[in-house]
Design a protein around this motif. Structure first.
Motif, PDB file in Angstrom:
ATOM      1  N   GLY A  66       7.565  -1.679  -1.795  1.00 11.75           N
ATOM      2  CA  GLY A  66       6.505  -1.486  -2.724  1.00 11.75           C
ATOM      3  C   GLY A  66       5.317  -1.684  -2.381  1.00 11.75           C
ATOM      4  N   ARG A  67       5.083  -2.055  -1.073  1.00  9.62           N
ATOM      5  CA  ARG A  67       3.796  -2.602  -0.697  1.00  9.62           C
ATOM      6  C   ARG A  67       3.235  -1.589   0.663  1.00  9.62           C
ATOM      7  N   PHE A  68       4.196  -1.705   1.375  1.00  7.39           N
ATOM      8  CA  PHE A  68       4.033  -1.204   2.763  1.00  7.39           C
ATOM      9  C   PHE A  68       4.598   0.337   2.640  1.00  7.39           C
ATOM     10  N   THR A  69       4.005   1.254   3.230  1.00 11.18           N
ATOM     11  CA  THR A  69       4.704   2.757   3.511  1.00 11.18           C
ATOM     12  C   THR A  69       4.448   3.189   4.914  1.00 11.18           C
ATOM     13  N   ILE A  70       5.686   3.531   5.729  1.00 12.76           N
ATOM     14  CA  ILE A  70       5.836   3.979   6.946  1.00 12.76           C
ATOM     15  C   ILE A  70       5.705   5.584   7.035  1.00 12.76           C
ATOM     16  N   SER A  71       5.054   6.118   7.822  1.00 12.92           N
ATOM     17  CA  SER A  71       5.169   7.486   7.882  1.00 12.92           C
ATOM     18  C   SER A  71       5.039   8.042   9.494  1.00 12.92           C
ATOM     19  N   SER A  72       5.308   9.158   9.617  1.00  8.81           N
ATOM     20  CA  SER A  72       5.168   9.721  11.069  1.00  8.81           C
ATOM     21  C   SER A  72       4.395  10.999  11.048  1.00  8.81           C
ATOM     22  N   ASP A  73       3.496  11.432  12.171  1.00  3.33           N
ATOM     23  CA  ASP A  73       2.985  12.489  12.339  1.00  3.33           C
ATOM     24  C   ASP A  73       3.626  12.948  13.948  1.00  3.33           C
ATOM     25  N   ASN A  74       4.680  13.677  13.748  1.00  6.67           N
ATOM     26  CA  ASN A  74       5.214  14.050  15.071  1.00  6.67           C
ATOM     27  C   ASN A  74       3.889  14.927  16.004  1.00  6.67           C
ATOM     28  N   ALA A  75       3.372  15.497  15.310  1.00  3.44           N
ATOM     29  CA  ALA A  75       2.510  16.499  16.037  1.00  3.44           C
ATOM     30  C   ALA A  75       1.218  15.567  16.937  1.00  3.44           C
ATOM     31  N   LYS A  76       0.968  14.425  16.281  1.00  2.00           N
ATOM     32  CA  LYS A  76       0.188  13.416  16.994  1.00  2.00           C
ATOM     33  C   LYS A  76       1.100  12.363  17.787  1.00  2.00           C
ATOM     34  N   ASN A  77       2.380  12.454  17.786  1.00  2.00           N
ATOM     35  CA  ASN A  77       2.888  11.387  18.372  1.00  2.00           C
ATOM     36  C   ASN A  77       2.676  10.226  17.932  1.00  2.00           C
ATOM     37  N   THR A  78       2.548   9.891  16.678  1.00  2.00           N
ATOM     38  CA  THR A  78       1.892   8.713  16.042  1.00  2.00           C
ATOM     39  C   THR A  78       2.633   8.340  14.779  1.00  2.00           C
ATOM     40  N   VAL A  79       3.091   7.125  14.773  1.00  2.29           N
ATOM     41  CA  VAL A  79       3.730   6.396  13.559  1.00  2.29           C
ATOM     42  C   VAL A  79       2.398   5.586  12.767  1.00  2.29           C
ATOM     43  N   TYR A  80       2.524   5.675  11.382  1.00  2.00           N
ATOM     44  CA  TYR A  80       1.640   4.712  10.691  1.00  2.00           C
ATOM     45  C   TYR A  80       2.379   3.536   9.641  1.00  2.00           C
ATOM     46  N   LEU A  81       1.782   2.587   9.577  1.00  4.21           N
ATOM     47  CA  LEU A  81       2.086   1.465   8.609  1.00  4.21           C
ATOM     48  C   LEU A  81       1.039   1.289   7.713  1.00  4.21           C
ATOM     49  N   GLN A  82       1.144   1.917   6.612  1.00  7.51           N
ATOM     50  CA  GLN A  82       0.146   1.594   5.412  1.00  7.51           C
ATOM     51  C   GLN A  82       0.352   0.295   4.613  1.00  7.51           C
ATOM     52  N   MET A  83      -0.485  -0.549   4.711  1.00 13.14           N
ATOM     53  CA  MET A  83      -0.016  -1.936   4.192  1.00 13.14           C
ATOM     54  C   MET A  83      -0.988  -2.250   3.010  1.00 13.14           C
ATOM     55  N   ASN A  84      -0.650  -2.341   1.767  1.00 14.31           N
ATOM     56  CA  ASN A  84      -1.519  -2.562   0.614  1.00 14.31           C
ATOM     57  C   ASN A  84      -0.993  -3.847   0.312  1.00 14.31           C
ATOM     58  N   SER A  85      -1.908  -4.407  -1.011  1.00 12.63           N
ATOM     59  CA  SER A  85      -1.785  -5.652  -1.668  1.00 12.63           C
ATOM     60  C   SER A  85      -1.276  -6.856  -0.679  1.00 12.63           C
ATOM     61  N   LEU A  86      -2.190  -6.795   0.292  1.00 11.60           N
ATOM     62  CA  LEU A  86      -1.825  -7.823   1.382  1.00 11.60           C
ATOM     63  C   LEU A  86      -2.214  -9.183   1.151  1.00 11.60           C
ATOM     64  N   ALA A  87      -1.182 -10.208   1.463  1.00 11.10           N
ATOM     65  CA  ALA A  87      -0.984 -11.547   1.056  1.00 11.10           C
ATOM     66  C   ALA A  87      -1.239 -12.356   2.444  1.00 11.10           C
ATOM     67  N   PRO A  88      -1.609 -13.531   2.431  1.00 12.87           N
ATOM     68  CA  PRO A  88      -1.665 -14.480   3.538  1.00 12.87           C
ATOM     69  C   PRO A  88      -0.594 -14.397   4.258  1.00 12.87           C
ATOM     70  N   GLU A  89       0.683 -14.422   3.903  1.00 11.71           N
ATOM     71  CA  GLU A  89       1.776 -14.472   4.457  1.00 11.71           C
ATOM     72  C   GLU A  89       2.047 -13.199   5.389  1.00 11.71           C
ATOM     73  N   ASP A  90       1.302 -12.294   5.053  1.00 11.48           N
ATOM     74  CA  ASP A  90       1.493 -11.082   5.908  1.00 11.48           C
ATOM     75  C   ASP A  90       0.670 -11.353   7.057  1.00 11.48           C
ATOM     76  N   THR A  91      -0.014 -12.366   7.616  1.00 17.56           N
ATOM     77  CA  THR A  91      -0.696 -12.546   8.794  1.00 17.56           C
ATOM     78  C   THR A  91       0.377 -12.688   9.928  1.00 17.56           C
TER      79      THR A  91
END
Length: 128
Positions: A66-91
């Motif tokens: 519910g906070r992080f989303t993973i995605s892939s752009d195979n054309a760019k050979n890159t994977v992303y991790l979108q991180m929202n609502s970050l908390a100190p324990e995510d450090t």
């Protein structure tokens, strides 16, 4: 030469967002699943999320659902991790890793031993 390079880490306030990138070279993402792991100071490394590049299937650890989303752009050979609502324990230092794609459906995605290649990590610090 096979290489994974993470980027996008940094310092962010509680509730903020970051997008991590994992750029792959020396191999094609079509053949691999990419996982994100993290390691906080004094703690063991833990699985965060994983995506199968062949069909886009994904999995998340309960603590990021519910906070992080993973995605892939195979054309760019890159994977992303979108991180929202970050908390100190995510450090933590966040790492990406590559696992043979067929293992995604037959093995535990959060077992480090299933991964063949690792990046060097990017630091994420969430300040309160």
């Amino acid at each position: 030469q096979v290489q994974l390079v993470e980027s996008g880490g940094g310092l962010v306030q509680v509730g903020g967002s970051l997008r991590l990138s994992c750029a792959a070279s020396g191999f094609t993402l079509d053949d691999y699943a990419i996982g994100w792991f993290r390691q906080a100071p004094g703690k063991e490394r833990e699985g965060v999320s994983c995506i199968s590049s062949s069909d886009g299937s994904s999995a998340y650890a309960d603590f990021v659902k519910g906070r992080f989303t993973i995605s892939s752009d195979n054309a760019k050979n890159t994977v992303y991790l979108q991180m929202n609502s970050l908390a100190p324990e995510d450090t933590a230092v966040y790492y990406c890793a590559a696992m043979v794609d067929r293992y995604y459906k037959t093995h535990y995605w959060d077992y480090e031993s299933n991964y063949d290649y690792w990046g060097r990590g990017t630091q994420v610090t969430v300040s309160s």
